[in-house]
Design an enzyme around this catalytic site. Structure first.
Site: not given
Lengths: 347, 347
Positions: B112, B134, B176, B211, B221, B226, B230, B233, B237, B250
């Site tokens: 955990r 992330k 990016e 960043k 986010e 944040r 994107n 994206h 994506h 990507h």
């Protein structure tokens, strides 16, 4: 009765009472205001219907500790996606520890964190598993080895759902109740000696209070306080794990583990023999096992080594109501404990 | 150079420089003082060796976006357990986004929550994937649908490891970089117009700063800040996902997505046509694709619907260096964008 779990921004409430599951829709609307749909996770055998007050779909997971696996979590997440669940929606777990652990971990992982609510139906879930945000699954290498700390937004402990609980499961839940008495509440412990559980409402409320207080004090089990909840669990988990899940219920394995922890507490930290015998008698009065005849010692040794609580950390009780953590437990101590729990107490 | 990510109790540093991976052992000892062993997660093709300064074992994951799956996470957790990794130990990810996403999610889940460190080897990892916590895996229903926010204890961006990076991967990383210029730094954006990337150190440092600042401001986010990362994206994506992973890198899919986002920004929020053309020219100068001839529109539509960023949230740029979020994008808009990115710009 409402028992709060005081975790600051992650504060939530446990609703305890007869029929409180019928308050779910109103409470959900207040606690997860952004939710537009609910994914209800349950098991075929639970049979407790809830109304989340919004568009919902029911997803069932298999029965038994063996269902607590990553493939089942993946299956849930995939079905959530197809259902169109967004990260502002809500997962509602209805069932015991297997369901809440699975649904909670799926909610923790889905979109990297989605709100969830536990409707705990068995006693074990109401007093323990549903509260505190520990979610996760088992790996072949050990119990609860993969998971997340992810607090629910609400826990519902409806006493009505206990009426239809099989006696064996009720007893398994009482193992954790006895544990709360041993680690935190001598009066609760003494009240359990006769085996009379007619006032389950008071029992559930008191256990929820203890659990809520411990979790609020040590959310991520870093200070040692939350670790005291593991009294009887170090060996108990190993026995449960070595049994391949399913032979002993969780509470039954913990009962045997608590008997061992009581004797070890006598040996290491001076728990009186009278108290040891009271613990044994109380567990027996609740219909719980005190021994297991055919323990697989090699598997238990392996499980102890891999248990994340660690073979090196045992919770002991110098007296009823007080605990200490110790690393001073040798392989010889473990052997002696396994000898002990291989046979019933001499009565 | 050390760039801090200011997240209070979860604060950590990004080390940027030539040869900084050789500082790993000393920094690990300082940042994860309780760790007694390290599980190093990497890919066969990475070939970057690190010395964590403690007993370590190397675990390799498969190449490609398809490796980002729950079964691979389970495999890692099981191997960690057999290795004897405890929750006070550390996971060290060495590689790009696939490795850091996988190792980070495995570390988040194991016991955990176990500490982890990212040694980002490709440009894309150094400027983006390795920073911000992330982690996650893909489901057949969509990219990054299961994962965790789990911050690393340290990120190492060793510029030396960029020397051997294939040009196609370098270009994918530059996508990016162009994005950071568009959303946050007009001077950075203008500096990329010639395609000259001889001062990669300055480029990496500036992107890491941007960043780090955005992540510190909106870790999970939730505020919209944040989400501005994107840009390009939402459609990118979907194109990447519909392609079944692997056809486009990507960064290449994001390049096409940014071209679409630029045109949509012109249509919706007044980005000048000059700026749109500058974006296209800059992406082209970096060797990035601006179109994909055989898009599967049905799959893209489905992917858009399931993308957790949501078909309803697009990041647009009214001017270079500034962004807005909008939900005002229709199916017709998407169709027009897919028409657009099916063919190259008329030059």
């Amino acid at each position: 009765v409402i028992v709060p779990v005081e975790l600051g921004a992650r504060r939530y409430e446990v609703l305890v009472g007869d029929g409180v599951r019928h308050e779910l829709a109103a409470t959900l609307a207040a606690e997860v205001p952004g939710a537009g749909r609910a994914a209800i996770v349950t098991q075929a055998g639970i049979g407790v219907e809830v109304d989340p007050g919004m568009p919902a779909e029911v997803f069932t997971v298999p029965d038994g500790e063996g269902a607590k696996s990553l493939p089942v979590v993946e299956d849930l997440c995939r079905k959530f996606a197809v259902f169109g669940l967004s990260r502002s929606d809500v997962v509602v777990a209805v069932g015991g520890g297997v369901v809440t652990d699975l649904a909670g971990f799926a909610a923790a992982s889905f979109h990297r964190g989605t709100a969830y609510v536990n409707v705990a139906t068995p006693l074990l879930g109401q007093v323990d598993a549903a509260i505190g945000g520990k979610t996760g699954v088992n790996l072949p290498e050990g119990k609860n080895l993969a998971g997340a700390f992810h607090q629910p937004r609400l826990v519902v402990a409806d006493l009505d759902t206990l009426d239809t609980l099989p006696l064996r499961e009720l007893a398994a839940g009482m193992a954790e109740v006895v544990k709360y008495g041993i680690i935190a509440d001598p009066a609760l412990f003494r009240s359990l000696r006769t085996g009379d559980v007619s006032d389950l409402g008071a029992i559930v409320r008191r256990c929820v209070e203890i659990k809520a207080e411990v979790v609020a004090d040590d959310e991520r089990e870093t200070t040692g306080r939350r670790a005291t909840l593991n009294f009887g669990h170090t060996l108990g988990h190993a026995i449960e794990n070595a049994g391949g899940y399913g032979k002993l219920l969780h509470g039954e394995a913990i009962s045997i583990g608590m008997r061992a922890a009581a004797h070890l507490s006598h040996k290491k930290v001076g728990l009186s023999l009278d108290a040891v015998h009271e613990i044994e008698a109380t567990l027996a009065a609740q219909g719980l096992p005190l021994h297991a005849p055919d323990l697989d010692r090699a598997k238990i040794g392996q499980a102890l080594k891999l248990d994340k609580k660690g073979a090196n950390q045992w919770v002991l009780a110098p007296e009823i109501g007080r605990t200490v953590l110790t690393g001073d437990v040798t392989a010889g101590d473990v052997e002696a404990l396994l000898d002990l729990v291989s046979t019933p107490p001499a009565s």
